[in-house]
Design an enzyme around this catalytic site. Structure first.
Site, PDB file in Angstrom:
ATOM      1  N   ARG A  84       0.819  -1.215   0.000  1.00 48.40           N
ATOM      2  CA  ARG A  84       0.000   0.000   0.000  1.00 48.40           C
ATOM      3  C   ARG A  84       0.845   1.254   0.000  1.00 48.40           C
ATOM      4  NH1 ARG A  84      -5.295  -0.227   1.774  1.00 48.40           N
ATOM      5  NH2 ARG A  84      -5.840  -2.275   2.562  1.00 48.40           N
TER       6      ARG A  84
ATOM      7  N   TYR B 277      -3.778 -10.288  -3.019  1.00 53.16           N
ATOM      8  CA  TYR B 277      -3.869  -9.630  -1.717  1.00 53.16           C
ATOM      9  C   TYR B 277      -4.760 -10.418  -0.742  1.00 53.16           C
ATOM     10  CZ  TYR B 277      -4.593  -6.142   1.888  1.00 53.16           C
ATOM     11  OH  TYR B 277      -4.661  -5.520   3.107  1.00 53.16           O
TER      12      TYR B 277
ATOM     13  N   LYS C 133       3.340   1.390  21.752  1.00 55.71           N
ATOM     14  CA  LYS C 133       4.328   2.479  21.824  1.00 55.71           C
ATOM     15  C   LYS C 133       3.642   3.838  21.728  1.00 55.71           C
ATOM     16  CE  LYS C 133       8.208  -0.239  20.179  1.00 55.71           C
ATOM     17  NZ  LYS C 133       9.323  -0.384  19.239  1.00 55.71           N
TER      18      LYS C 133
ATOM     19  N   ASP D 164      41.503 -28.951  -6.740  1.00 59.78           N
ATOM     20  CA  ASP D 164      40.754 -29.769  -5.778  1.00 59.78           C
ATOM     21  C   ASP D 164      39.601 -30.421  -6.544  1.00 59.78           C
ATOM     22  OD1 ASP D 164      39.563 -30.668  -3.291  1.00 59.78           O
ATOM     23  OD2 ASP D 164      38.154 -29.000  -3.512  1.00 59.78           O
ATOM     24  N   TYR D 165      38.969 -31.420  -5.923  1.00 59.53           N
ATOM     25  CA  TYR D 165      37.927 -32.145  -6.658  1.00 59.53           C
ATOM     26  C   TYR D 165      36.522 -31.806  -6.135  1.00 59.53           C
ATOM     27  CZ  TYR D 165      35.341 -36.127  -8.489  1.00 59.53           C
ATOM     28  OH  TYR D 165      34.404 -36.909  -9.100  1.00 59.53           O
TER      29      TYR D 165
END
Ligand code: ADQ
Length: 739
Positions: free
Chosen positions: A18, A95, A387, A507-508
Site C-alpha cells: 500500500r 492480496y 508504543k 581440488d575435486y
C-alpha cells in the site's frame, strides 16, 4: 514532529503493498485519505522527512486512462508516490488470497486458517513481477531500495535478477514463524529464495531472525555465519531492527488545543472514573474476543467497579472482503452486545465499541485519557499501538500497559504487565493489578519505557536499517572486485597463454563437482573428464588433482584423463609417468584406527544420517545428511573428545565442511603441492583452485605470482580470487583448454 537524526545522500525508494495514502472517488472527485495499518502509519513519517519515492497500491482502480494519469500526477506531485494499479482479479488472488489467506494466518501461527491455492500463488508471483517492472521504470543505480512486508516476499530476488547491482533491503513487519510452522507452506523454498535476493533482511525481534535462519538452514541447506548467509556469489545480512514510532509527534500533541478539546468531549461522553482502551485493526491475530471475555470476567468478579469503568474498544476496519474477518466482526459485536446487555444500567455503558478510523487528535485524546491499555494480540510482529500509548502517557503519566508476551514489542517493553493472551484469567488479573498500581510506580514504568521509545524512534530505526544496508552494499561491492570476471579473468587467460610451463592444482569435491549428500554419489561428468584430458594433453601443462578422496575412487574415475593425483589430502601421490601410487611419508601407521573407529560408530548410531568413510591412513565422519543442528552439535562434541584423547599423538583432528576428519598431522595438501612446485619457477604460470579449509594449506605454500582461487565467497581465506560455483571453474578451465 520528531527530529530525524541523519541526512542521507542517496535516494530511498520504498516498495510496499500500500501507499501511505488511499485514493478514493467521491461523486466523481478524487480524494485522498491516510491508509490504515502499522506499515503505512509508521513509515510515512520517514517518507515525509526523507522525501523518498514510495511505490505501491493506491487503493483504487482507475476508470479509464484519463483518470489513471490524473491519479499518477496527483500522487507524484503532492505525495512523492508512484502507484501500482491492481485490478479486481489481482486484488482478490494476490492480496486477499495468497497474502491474507495463506501467508498472514500461517506467519501468525494460525495454520488451520491458512488455505493454499495454486491460482492465488500464481497471481502473487505475477503481482510481485508487476511491482518489479514498476520499480525498474524509475530506479537509478545509486538508489537504496527498501521493500516491505509479506505481500512482496518474492520481489527482492526478482529485482536482483533484473538489476544485479541494485542495493536492496527487505523488512518483514509480521512475525517470521518457527521452522515447523513455516515449512507447512507449499512454496516455502521459493519464498526464502525470493527474500534472499536482498542485501539486508530485517525483522522486528531476534526470535524472528532466529526462526528465519533455521528455515534457511533446513529448507535451503544454507548456514549463517556471524549473521550472514553466504550465497557463494554474495552475502545476505540478516538482523534485528525493532520498529519505532514518531514518538515526539504523539507526546507533543497531548497538550495541544485540538487534543484538549477532544479530551473534554470524551470526558463528557464517558463520565466514569477509569477508562480502559484497546486500538486495533479488526484482525484475527489481535485477540479481540479473548480480551472482551476477560473484561466480562472482570465485571463478573468485581462488581465494585460497575458504573466506574468503561472499556473503549476501537477497531479500524480491515480486510472486510475476507469471510473470516466479517465473521469475527459479527462475533465481536455479538459479544459487546451481550456484555452491555448483562451489565448496562442507565448512565453507564460498560463497553464503548467503535468500528472506524479516528483522526490523529481523537486518537491522541483517547491514548492520553485512558488509564489502562489492553494490548493483547495473540501474535503481533511488533505492535505500534503499545508504543503510541506510552508516548502519549509520557505526558499524561497515569497509564498502565497490559501487553501480550507474543507481541514483538514485549521484547522492549518489559516494565508493562506481560500476559499470555490465550489465558483469559491472566488478562483479567492484569486489569485488576493494573488498576491498583500506585501512581509513582506507574510513572516510573512509563518513564523507563518511553525513554527507550524516544531514543529508538522511527527515524533511528530507519537510519539504522539504511546504514546497515549501505554497509552490506559496500561489502558486496568490495567482494565483487575479487570475483574472477572481466579484466582479471582476461589477465589470467593471457598469462596462461604466454607461459611455456604451467602447473594446475585442482581440488575435486566442491571445486570440479558439486558437493553431494553421499560422497560416493559424486561422479565427474563427461565434460569434466574431457576438460581434464584436454588440459593434460598440452605438453606445457602439468595438471594435478589434489583431493581428500581415497586412491581407489580417484583411480577408478579419473586416471583415464592422464592427470597426476593426490589422495587423502597428501598421503598418496600418483605420477602418471610412473603409473603407480606411492606414499608421500614413510612410516605412517594406521594402528590408531582400531581405537578411533568404535568412537565414530557410537556417534554414527546417535546421529541419524551420518556415516563413516575409511581411508588407508585416515577416518572421516560425514554428517551432511544429518539434521543440521544435531550434526553440528555432535561434530563439536566429537572433535572435543578426539582432541583430548589424541593430544600428544601425531594425529590431527579437523572439523571441515560437514565432516570430521582424523589424519596424520604431517600430511597436508600444502606438503603434497611441493612435489610439483619444485619444478616451477617465478616465470611459470601456477593456478590453484579449491573450496574448503584443506585447500588453505595448498594456498599457503604457493608463491606470490600464483593464481589462487576459492569457490564461493569467504572472508577467511588465503585465496586472492573467487569463483561462484564448480560450473564456473569448469567454464574457466574449458576456456584455458581451448587456447
Ligand atoms: P498492524 O497490524 O496494522 O501493523 P500496529 O503495529 O498496531 O498493527 O499498527 C496499527 C496502526 O494503526 C497504529 O499506528 C494505530 O495508531 C493505527 N490505528 C489502529 N486503529 C486505528 C483507528 N481506529 N483509528 C486510527 N488509527 C488507528 C503491522 C504488524 C504489526 C507491526 C506494524 C509495523 O501487524 O505487528 O507493528 O505492521 O511494523
Amino acid at each position: 514532529m520528531g527530529q530525524p537524526n541523519k541526512e542521507y545522500t542517496k535516494r530511498v525508494v520504498i516498495a510496499a503493498n500500500r501507499l501511505p495514502i488511499r485514493v478514493e472517488k467521491n461523486e466523481g472527485q478524487l480524494e485522498v485519505a491516510p491508509a490504515a495499518g502499522g506499515v503505512a502509519t509508521g513509515l510515512s513519517a520517514f517518507h515525509r522527512y526523507k522525501k523518498s519515492l514510495w511505490v505501491g497500491w493506491p487503493g483504487t482502480e482507475p476508470a479509464d486512462t484519463k483518470e489513471k494519469t490524473e491519479i499518477e500526477e496527483l500522487l507524484s506531485r503532492d505525495y512523492n508516490c508512484l502507484p501500482v494499479f491492481l485490478n479486481a482479479h489481482e486484488l482478490d488472488k494476490y492480496y486477499y488470497g495468497f497474502s491474507n489467506r495463506a501467508l498472514w494466518p500461517l506467519f501468525h501461527y494460525f495454520p488451520h486458517y491458512s488455505s493454499y491455492n495454486a491460482l492465488d500463488w500464481e497471481t502473487y508471483q505475477q503481482v510481485n513481477q508487476k511491482f518489479c517492472r514498476k520499480l525498474l521504470e524509475v530506479l537509478h543505480q545509486d538508489d537504496l531500495v527498501w521493500i516491505h512486508d509479506y505481500q512482496l516476499l518474492l520481489l527482492p530476488e526478482m529485482l536482483r535478477q533484473e538489476m544485479p547491482s541494485a542495493t536492496i533491503g527487505f523488512f518483514l513487519h509480521i512475525p517470521f514463524p518457527s521452522m515447523e510452522i513455516f515449512r507447512c507452506l507449499p512454496w516455502r523454498a521459493e519464498i526464502l529464495q525470493g527474500m534472499l535476493g536482498a542485501d539486508l533482511i530485517g525483522f522486528h525481534t531476534y526470535d524472528y531472525t532466529r526462526h528465519f535462519f533455521s528455515s534457511v538452514l533446513r529448507i535451503l541447506g544454507k548456514e549463517q555465519i556471524y549473521g550472514k548467509i553466504n550465497l557463494g556469489n554474495r552475502m545476505v545480512k540478516i538482523d534485528t531492527f525493532p520498529m519505532g514510532i514518531d514518538s515526539e509527534r504523539y507526546s507533543g500533541a497531548v497538550e495541544t488545543p485540538p487534543v484538549k478539546k477532544e479530551r473534554a468531549l470524551l470526558r463528557q461522553e464517558l463520565p466514569v472514573e477509569k477508562i480502559i482502551l484497546s486500538v486495533d485493526r479488526l484482525d484475527i491475530s489481535k485477540g479481540i474476543l479473548e480480551r472482551l471475555m476477560a473484561f466480562e470476567r472482570f465485571l463478573d468478579k468485581h462488581p465494585e467497579w460497575h458504573e466506574r469503568i468503561t472499556y473503549v474498544l476501537l477497531c479500524v476496519p480491515s480486510r472486510t472482503e475476507i469471510r473470516e474477518y466479517r465473521q469475527l466482526k459479527s462475533e465481536i459485536e455479538e459479544l459487546v452486545g451481550k456484555i452491555n446487555g448483562r451489565f448496562e444500567i442507565p448512565g453507564w455503558l460498560p463497553v464503548l465499541y467503535m468500528f472506524r478510523s479516528l483522526s490523529f487528535e481523537k486518537l491522541v485524546a483517547l491514548y492520553s485519557e485512558a488509564d489502562l491499555a489492553l494490548v493483547t494480540p495473540i501474535r503481533d510482529g511488533m505492535n505500534l499501538v503499545a508504543k503510541e500509548y506510552l508516548a502519549c502517557q509520557s505526558r499524561a503519566g497515569k497509564g498502565v500497559l497490559v501487553l501480550s508476551e507474543t507481541a514483538g514489542s514485549a521484547a522492549e517493553l518489559g516494565e508493562s504487565i506481560i500476559v499470555n493472551p490465550n489465558n483469559i484469567d491472566s488478562i483479567t488479573g492484569a486489569i485488576v493489578e493494573g488498576l491498583s498500581i500506585p501512581e509513582e510506580e506507574k510513572k516510573a514504568a512509563i518513564d523507563n519505557m518511553f525513554e527507550r521509545i524516544r531514543k529508538y524512534n522511527v527515524y533511528r530505526w530507519a537510519e539504522d536499517f539504511m546504514a546497515n544496508l549501505e554497509q552490506a552494499q559496500e561489502l558486496r561491492d568490495t567482494s565483487r572486485k575479487f570475483f574472477l570476471k572481466g579484466e582479471s579473468r582476461a589477465k589470467l587467460q593471457a598469462e596462461y597463454q604466454q607461459a611455456s610451463n604451467r602447473l594446475l592444482l585442482l581440488d575435486y569435491d566442491g571445486t570440479l563437482v558439486s558437493l553431494q549428500k553421499r560422497p560416493g554419489q559424486v561422479r565427474p561428468d563427461r565434460e569434466v573428464l574431457q576438460i581434464l584430458s584436454l588440459l593434460n594433453a598440452d605438453p606445457k601443462n602439468k595438471v594435478v588433482l589434489i583431493s581428500g578422496r581415497d586412491r581407489n575412487y580417484l583411480s577408478g574415475w579419473l586416471s583415464e584423463t592422464g592427470v597426476d593425483m593426490v589422495a587423502e589430502h597428501g598421503t598418496w601421490i600418483y605420477k602418471s609417468a610412473q603409473g603407480k601410487w606411492s606414499l608421500l611419508e614413510r612410516g605412517l601407521s594406521d594402528d590408531w584406527k582400531a581405537s578411533v573407529y568404535p568412537m565414530l560408530e557410537t556417534f554414527t548410531d546417535r546421529t541419524p544420517g551420518s556415516l563413516i568413510e575409511e581411508k588407508s591412513y585416515a577416518l572421516a565422519w560425514h554428517y551432511r545428511q544429518a539434521v543440521p543442528e544435531l550434526g553440528e552439535l555432535r561434530a563439536k562434541e566429537l572433535v572435543d573428545m578426539l582432541r583430548s584423547i589424541l593430544t600428544g599423538t601425531d594425529l590431527q583432528v579437523l572439523l571441515g565442511n560437514k565432516v570430521v576428519e582424523i589424519k596424520p598431522a604431517v600430511i597436508s595438501k600444502g606438503k603434497a603441492s611441493h612435489c610439483w612446485l619444485e619444478k616451477v619457477d617465478s616465470r611459470d604460470f601456477i593456478l590453484a583452485v579449491g573450496d574448503d579449509w584443506t585447500d588453505e594449506d595448498m594456498f599457503e605454500v604457493l608463491p606470490q605470482n600464483a593464481w589462487k582461487i576459492k569457490v564461493g565467497f569467504s572472508s577467511y581465506t588465503g585465496a586472492r580470487w573467487f569463483l561462484e560455483s564448480p560450473g564456473d571453474v569448469t567454464g574457466l578451465l574449458k576456456s584455458l583448454a581451448a587456447r
